[in-house]
Design an enzyme around this catalytic site. Structure first.
Site, PDB file in Angstrom:
ATOM      1  N   CYS A   1      48.912  49.396  87.049  1.00 15.02           N
ATOM      2  CA  CYS A   1      50.084  49.303  85.842  1.00 15.02           C
ATOM      3  C   CYS A   1      51.463  48.745  86.767  1.00 15.02           C
ATOM      4  O   CYS A   1      52.396  48.174  85.951  1.00 15.02           O
ATOM      5  CB  CYS A   1      50.761  50.423  85.483  1.00 15.02           C
ATOM      6  SG  CYS A   1      49.211  51.067  84.379  1.00 15.02           S
TER       7      CYS A   1
ATOM      8  N   LEU B   1      43.526  59.792  85.740  1.00 21.31           N
ATOM      9  CA  LEU B   1      45.052  60.203  85.524  1.00 21.31           C
ATOM     10  C   LEU B   1      45.419  61.582  85.284  1.00 21.31           C
ATOM     11  O   LEU B   1      45.321  62.342  84.128  1.00 21.31           O
ATOM     12  CB  LEU B   1      45.385  59.236  84.058  1.00 21.31           C
ATOM     13  CG  LEU B   1      46.862  59.403  83.776  1.00 21.31           C
ATOM     14  CD1 LEU B   1      47.545  58.637  84.703  1.00 21.31           C
ATOM     15  CD2 LEU B   1      46.979  58.668  82.367  1.00 21.31           C
TER      16      LEU B   1
ATOM     17  N   GLY C   1      53.756  54.890  81.117  1.00 23.31           N
ATOM     18  CA  GLY C   1      52.286  55.374  81.434  1.00 23.31           C
ATOM     19  C   GLY C   1      52.259  56.291  80.342  1.00 23.31           C
ATOM     20  O   GLY C   1      50.844  56.590  80.280  1.00 23.31           O
TER      21      GLY C   1
ATOM     22  N   ARG D   1      54.081  59.461  77.080  1.00 23.79           N
ATOM     23  CA  ARG D   1      55.455  59.982  76.783  1.00 23.79           C
ATOM     24  C   ARG D   1      55.945  61.095  77.839  1.00 23.79           C
ATOM     25  O   ARG D   1      57.314  61.066  78.013  1.00 23.79           O
ATOM     26  CB  ARG D   1      55.034  60.655  75.463  1.00 23.79           C
ATOM     27  CG  ARG D   1      56.440  61.285  74.755  1.00 23.79           C
ATOM     28  CD  ARG D   1      56.082  62.511  73.864  1.00 23.79           C
ATOM     29  NE  ARG D   1      56.071  63.577  74.692  1.00 23.79           N
ATOM     30  CZ  ARG D   1      54.962  64.434  74.627  1.00 23.79           C
ATOM     31  NH1 ARG D   1      53.836  64.025  73.727  1.00 23.79           N
ATOM     32  NH2 ARG D   1      54.892  65.328  75.453  1.00 23.79           N
TER      33      ARG D   1
END
Length: 426
Positions: free
Chosen positions: A151, A251, A287, A289
């Protein structure tokens, strides 16, 4: 000598994927147990996303493919997924590049360097080659591709472009980030895969970087400083790997807390002697909230400062490396409110959202046509549709004097990339 971002253009696939529709599709997959269904509902509903865009048309009820058919998310091979990547990348790549060129005061013949960024697929000759052929650039244009960085990939591209422009003041660097994240979405009861499925989306963003003088009155983003660091912890909490059935995102639900705990130490030296809250404009990679929430809290930022980042999360989701350029496009065009804008204003008028990982206690150029990407017009120059500075001399004069802007993104490792810019007028 000042190097600046002259313009930014964006493009998304024509297929809209409302978050509620995606939630129901993945919750209804065979093999999803009761706990998995509850986790899917919590992750999708708590994401602060409304709509994403996808090249996998069948996810939104479109034509069946090797990835999704008859409402079933298939366990497709990496090769099948990558074939979709190679087929669908060119339209988005070229759409974003043309949008950035439109109204920038630059022509294709001015481009001296091409830098492409992508972490969601591979092929050769690749995206950099597609730009040369598709735009009719000189075959002697210098080409570079940054792959599989995640990202934060737009920042190494900006760093390279900044170096090229400082070495050659006549250089014009075209950066294009293109990501097809949804080709890797899978059906799973695993909390981390559910979070990934709820957040990632497809899109492309292009930026023109140069030290050439901009036309008088053009709003630009000068590149003041760029910095990169690796946090002391988090190497195992965020990762991007290649498997037999696509790419897999690791993640962890700890990621927002790690970022929140370290971000002030990363940002403060770049913004000194001011404190972060005194910087008026922010572009924070959404990435998820909870990542935005943690950064807002850690740096004592306001809702207004977070609005552009939350707006892109809401309208588009997490498009990996392209996402921060979508936010910068809004800021360069003056749409700091984060509200949706019409196509002529520099961004598609389609609703969208992004997803976040749980923080604790839960799994972390022109109008679009059928089959063509929705392309945003360039963010350049004067105020346009949705520009809060239009007709407001106070804001307009502030922009003329220059407004500080901080941008950041996060990625595998846990790598944190930060940039300091000034939004001003030539």
């Amino acid at each position: 000598m000042s190097v600046h971002i002259r313009s930014i253009g964006t493009a998304v696939p024509p297929t809209e994927l409302p978050q509620t529709k995606a939630r129901d599709l993945f919750a209804a997959q065979p093999g999803i147990n009761r706990l998995g269904a509850r986790l899917i509902g919590a992750a999708f509903d708590g994401s602060a996303i409304e709509t994403r865009h996808t090249v996998v048309d069948a996810l939104a009820g479109g034509t069946d493919s090797a990835l999704v058919a008859e409402g079933l998310v298939l366990d497709a091979s990496t090769g099948a997924r990558n074939a979709v990547y190679a087929e669908r990348v060119p339209e988005l790549l070229l759409g974003a590049a043309r949008a950035a060129l439109e109204g920038s005061g630059l022509e294709t013949g001015d481009i001296t360097h091409v830098v492409t960024v992508s972490c969601t697929g591979f092929y050769a000759p690749g995206p950099d080659y597609e730009l040369v052929r598709g735009l009719g650039l000189s075959p002697r244009v210098q080409r570079f591709h940054l792959g599989f960085m995640g990202c934060y990939g737009a920042f190494p591209a900006l760093r390279a472009a900044d170096a090229f422009a400082r070495a050659d003041p006549n250089a014009v660097v075209l950066i294009v980030c293109v990501e097809l994240c949804t080709i890797h979405l899978t059906s799973s009861n695993d909390p981390e895969q559910i979070v990934a499925t709820s957040v990632f989306a497809d899109g492309a963003a292009a930026a023109l970087v140069t030290a050439r003088p901009a036309p008088a009155g053009t709003r630009i983003l000068t590149i003041d400083a760029l910095a990169s660091t690796i946090t002391d912890e988090g190497e195992s909490e965020m990762a991007w790997t290649i498997g037999d059935s696509g790419f897999r995102m690791r993640l962890s639900g700890y990621v927002p807390s790690i970022i929140g705990a370290s971000i002030e130490d990363v940002v403060a030296p770049l913004l000194a002697p001011t404190v972060p809250a005194e910087t008026p404009l922010w572009a924070i990679h959404p990435g998820g909230r909870s990542i935005l929430d943690k950064v807002e809290q850690a740096l004592s930022l306001t809702e207004e400062q977070l609005a552009p980042s939350r707006g892109v999360l809401r309208d588009h989701g997490n498009m990996s490396s392209a996402t921060v350029l979508f936010i910068l496009e809004r800021l360069l065009g003056g749409n700091a409110s984060g509200s949706r804008r019409g196509i002529s204003g520099g961004e598609s008028s389609i609703d969208g959202q992004g997803v976040d990982g749980p923080d604790s206690g839960a799994p972390a150029v022109g109008a679009p046509t059928v089959g063509a990407p929705t392309v945003g017009g360039p963010s350049v120059g004067g105020p346009g549709v949705g520009d809060p500075s239009a007709g407001d001399p106070t804001i307009e004069n502030a922009s003329d004097r220059g407004q500080a802007l901080c941008a950041m993104a996060f990625g595998p490792g846990l790598t944190v990339e930060v940039g300091r810019f000034t939004r001003t007028r030539a």
